[in-house]
Design an enzyme around this catalytic site. Structure first.
Site, mmCIF file in Angstrom:
data_model
loop_
_atom_site.group_PDB
_atom_site.id
_atom_site.type_symbol
_atom_site.label_atom_id
_atom_site.label_comp_id
_atom_site.label_asym_id
_atom_site.label_seq_id
_atom_site.Cartn_x
_atom_site.Cartn_y
_atom_site.Cartn_z
ATOM 1 N N ASP A 11 -8.048 -0.141 2.078
ATOM 2 C CA ASP A 11 -7.297 0.496 1.308
ATOM 3 C C ASP A 11 -7.576 -0.258 -0.222
ATOM 4 O O ASP A 11 -8.260 -1.475 0.098
ATOM 5 C CB ASP A 11 -5.714 0.173 1.242
ATOM 6 C CG ASP A 11 -4.724 0.804 0.089
ATOM 7 O OD1 ASP A 11 -4.983 1.877 -0.280
ATOM 8 O OD2 ASP A 11 -4.019 -0.063 -0.427
ATOM 9 N N SER A 12 -7.073 0.208 -1.288
ATOM 10 C CA SER A 12 -7.633 -0.411 -2.464
ATOM 11 C C SER A 12 -7.050 -1.810 -2.491
ATOM 12 O O SER A 12 -7.484 -2.865 -3.386
ATOM 13 C CB SER A 12 -7.313 0.295 -3.757
ATOM 14 O OG SER A 12 -5.939 0.798 -3.593
ATOM 15 N N TYR A 43 -6.945 1.671 -7.895
ATOM 16 C CA TYR A 43 -7.995 2.620 -7.789
ATOM 17 C C TYR A 43 -7.571 3.889 -8.491
ATOM 18 O O TYR A 43 -8.345 4.712 -9.122
ATOM 19 C CB TYR A 43 -8.580 3.084 -6.709
ATOM 20 C CG TYR A 43 -9.223 2.150 -5.618
ATOM 21 C CD1 TYR A 43 -9.765 0.900 -6.208
ATOM 22 C CD2 TYR A 43 -10.113 2.768 -4.618
ATOM 23 C CE1 TYR A 43 -10.519 0.313 -5.386
ATOM 24 C CE2 TYR A 43 -10.904 1.908 -3.801
ATOM 25 C CZ TYR A 43 -11.109 0.662 -4.243
ATOM 26 O OH TYR A 43 -12.064 -0.005 -3.562
ATOM 27 N N GLY A 44 -6.176 4.209 -8.427
ATOM 28 C CA GLY A 44 -5.432 5.349 -8.967
ATOM 29 C C GLY A 44 -6.068 5.992 -10.369
ATOM 30 O O GLY A 44 -6.147 7.318 -10.504
ATOM 31 N N CYS A 74 -5.863 5.147 2.438
ATOM 32 C CA CYS A 74 -5.833 5.300 1.118
ATOM 33 C C CYS A 74 -6.061 6.685 0.534
ATOM 34 O O CYS A 74 -6.904 7.386 0.808
ATOM 35 C CB CYS A 74 -6.824 4.387 0.194
ATOM 36 S SG CYS A 74 -6.749 4.402 -1.507
ATOM 37 N N ASN A 75 -4.908 7.301 -0.030
ATOM 38 C CA ASN A 75 -5.206 8.684 -0.234
ATOM 39 C C ASN A 75 -6.213 8.769 -1.449
ATOM 40 O O ASN A 75 -6.903 9.923 -1.630
ATOM 41 C CB ASN A 75 -3.787 9.356 -0.977
ATOM 42 C CG ASN A 75 -2.844 9.552 0.201
ATOM 43 O OD1 ASN A 75 -2.574 10.516 1.050
ATOM 44 N ND2 ASN A 75 -2.143 8.457 0.573
ATOM 45 N N THR A 76 -6.162 8.166 -2.665
ATOM 46 C CA THR A 76 -7.168 8.129 -3.710
ATOM 47 C C THR A 76 -8.545 8.093 -3.294
ATOM 48 O O THR A 76 -9.365 9.021 -3.739
ATOM 49 C CB THR A 76 -6.942 6.876 -4.771
ATOM 50 O OG1 THR A 76 -5.324 6.865 -4.950
ATOM 51 C CG2 THR A 76 -7.647 7.159 -5.992
ATOM 52 N N GLU A 159 1.971 -3.390 -6.777
ATOM 53 C CA GLU A 159 0.992 -4.310 -6.488
ATOM 54 C C GLU A 159 1.585 -5.738 -7.362
ATOM 55 O O GLU A 159 1.085 -6.836 -6.753
ATOM 56 C CB GLU A 159 -0.462 -4.075 -7.021
ATOM 57 C CG GLU A 159 -0.914 -2.873 -6.107
ATOM 58 C CD GLU A 159 -1.883 -3.620 -5.216
ATOM 59 O OE1 GLU A 159 -2.640 -4.582 -5.483
ATOM 60 O OE2 GLU A 159 -1.987 -2.984 -4.119
ATOM 61 N N CYS A 193 0.750 8.232 -1.094
ATOM 62 C CA CYS A 193 -0.010 7.118 -1.505
ATOM 63 C C CYS A 193 0.549 5.990 -0.762
ATOM 64 O O CYS A 193 1.927 6.038 -0.450
ATOM 65 C CB CYS A 193 0.497 6.742 -3.089
ATOM 66 S SG CYS A 193 -0.182 5.027 -3.517
ATOM 67 N N THR A 194 -0.098 5.326 0.141
ATOM 68 C CA THR A 194 0.102 4.637 0.812
ATOM 69 C C THR A 194 0.855 3.036 0.450
ATOM 70 O O THR A 194 1.528 2.309 1.206
ATOM 71 C CB THR A 194 -1.073 3.996 1.993
ATOM 72 O OG1 THR A 194 -1.963 3.558 0.842
ATOM 73 C CG2 THR A 194 -1.603 5.074 2.619
ATOM 74 N N HIS A 195 0.986 3.099 -0.663
ATOM 75 C CA HIS A 195 1.867 2.071 -1.412
ATOM 76 C C HIS A 195 3.318 2.432 -1.488
ATOM 77 O O HIS A 195 4.184 1.665 -1.556
ATOM 78 C CB HIS A 195 1.601 1.792 -2.753
ATOM 79 C CG HIS A 195 0.235 1.077 -2.784
ATOM 80 N ND1 HIS A 195 -0.861 1.009 -2.669
ATOM 81 C CD2 HIS A 195 0.263 -0.473 -3.391
ATOM 82 C CE1 HIS A 195 -1.925 0.233 -2.873
ATOM 83 N NE2 HIS A 195 -1.325 -0.639 -3.242
HETATM 84 N N1 DGL Z 1 -2.795 3.292 -1.709
HETATM 85 C C1 DGL Z 1 -3.604 4.150 -2.347
HETATM 86 C C2 DGL Z 1 -3.618 5.582 -2.139
HETATM 87 O O1 DGL Z 1 -2.910 5.901 -1.114
HETATM 88 C C3 DGL Z 1 -3.728 3.951 -3.865
HETATM 89 C C4 DGL Z 1 -3.767 2.822 -4.552
HETATM 90 C C5 DGL Z 1 -4.230 2.801 -6.062
HETATM 91 O O2 DGL Z 1 -4.063 3.354 -6.952
HETATM 92 O O3 DGL Z 1 -5.232 1.873 -5.938
HETATM 93 O O4 DGL Z 1 -3.640 6.238 -2.921
#
Ligand code: DGL
Length: 277
Positions: A11-12, A43-44, A74-76, A159, A193-195
């Protein structure tokens, strides 16, 4: 290179740990290496080129540690980098290596959660702009209408450890109001988003009880169980010493461990990953 042939989870930053938690609960016997690119997160809001480059660098690093299978938790990264990695980048690697994402397994089942056939997808700007969920859910559930809302401030709040402070409420409510304004019939909100599982309780405070909030951990874990059953050659290549190793691209590993513990619901002791940029 590590001795074990582990499953790599990427993940990011910390978010993938929510997915890793569910995977570990369902498949505790395997060896795992988790890599969070915390030095370059989030990363988003980044460009397609940057997300692809960073993700591929991290995937190669996981391959160098002996991983044959890498999950982009990570979805992104799944939205912006997975296709290029699968179709182009992997050609330069051992043909047995695989990289899987989180969007397809989620799209395969999310339509089963809704009665009204109206689903809201909450994600990063990158995920929403890619349109990946609209396309993928449309493939599996053509009668479901998908609404999307980018929530660009949620990952930075999470974060930076501000997600449970009163200031976060304003931004939680803001994006929920925006997605619910798109249709009064939405009965299912996907945390794409996994966050976001970290703010799931706060999200629920602002929703009527009839709206389901779905996070991806268990969905992705079940899909991995199924994948390994369908790919016995991959399953046989993964070592089973029940180890979990954590790596971060930031040199402040103590800081990573502090937040990682919250996402992983267990103590984490990480090491620095010298990912080639
Ligand atoms: N956890 C990441 C996701 O599922 C994204 C986080 C990011 O913006 O870095 O998209």
């Amino acid at each position: 290179m590590l001795n074990n042939k582990s499953i790599g989870i990427f993940d990011s930053g910390y978010g993938g740990l929510t997915v890793f938690r569910s995977i570990f609960e369902q498949l505790p016997e395997y060896d795992y290496v988790y890599l969070g690119d915390t030095a370059r997160a989030p990363y988003g809001n980044r460009s397609f080129q940057s997300i692809h480059q960073y993700t591929w660098e991290c995937v190669q690093w996981l391959f160098e540690q002996g991983c044959q299978l890498v999950i982009l938790a990570c979805n992104t990264a799944s939205a912006k980098a997975l296709r290029n990695i699968q179709q182009i980048d992997l050609k330069s690697q051992d043909p047995a290596k695989r990289v899987l994402g989180v969007i397809r397994p989620t799209a395969e089942v999310i339509g089963n959660y809704t009665q009204t056939k109206h689903i809201g997808v909450l994600g990063t700007k990158g995920t929403v702009q890619s349109g990946s969920y609209v396309i993928e859910i449309g493939n599996f559930f053509p009668d479901v209408k998908v609404y999307q809302q980018a929530c660009p401030l949620w990952v930075p709040l999470i974060e930076n450890g501000e997600y449970d402070k009163p200031g976060a409420d304003y931004f939680v409510k803001k994006y929920l109001d925006q997605i619910l304004a798109q249709s009064p019939d939405i009965d299912t909100l996907l945390l794409a988003c996994t966050h976001y599982p970290l703010i799931q309780a706060k999200i629920k405070e602002y929703l009527s009880p009839g709206i389901k909030v779905v996070s991806q951990g268990d969905i992705v874990a079940k899909s991995l169980v199924d994948y390994l059953q369908r790919h016995p050659e991959m399953e046989a290549s993964i070592s089973r010493n029940a180890t979990q190793k954590f790596f971060t691209t930031t040199d402040d590993t103590a800081d990573f461990d502090h937040y990682a513990e919250i996402f992983f619901s267990a103590a984490v002791k990480s090491s620095f990953a010298d990912v080639k940029c």
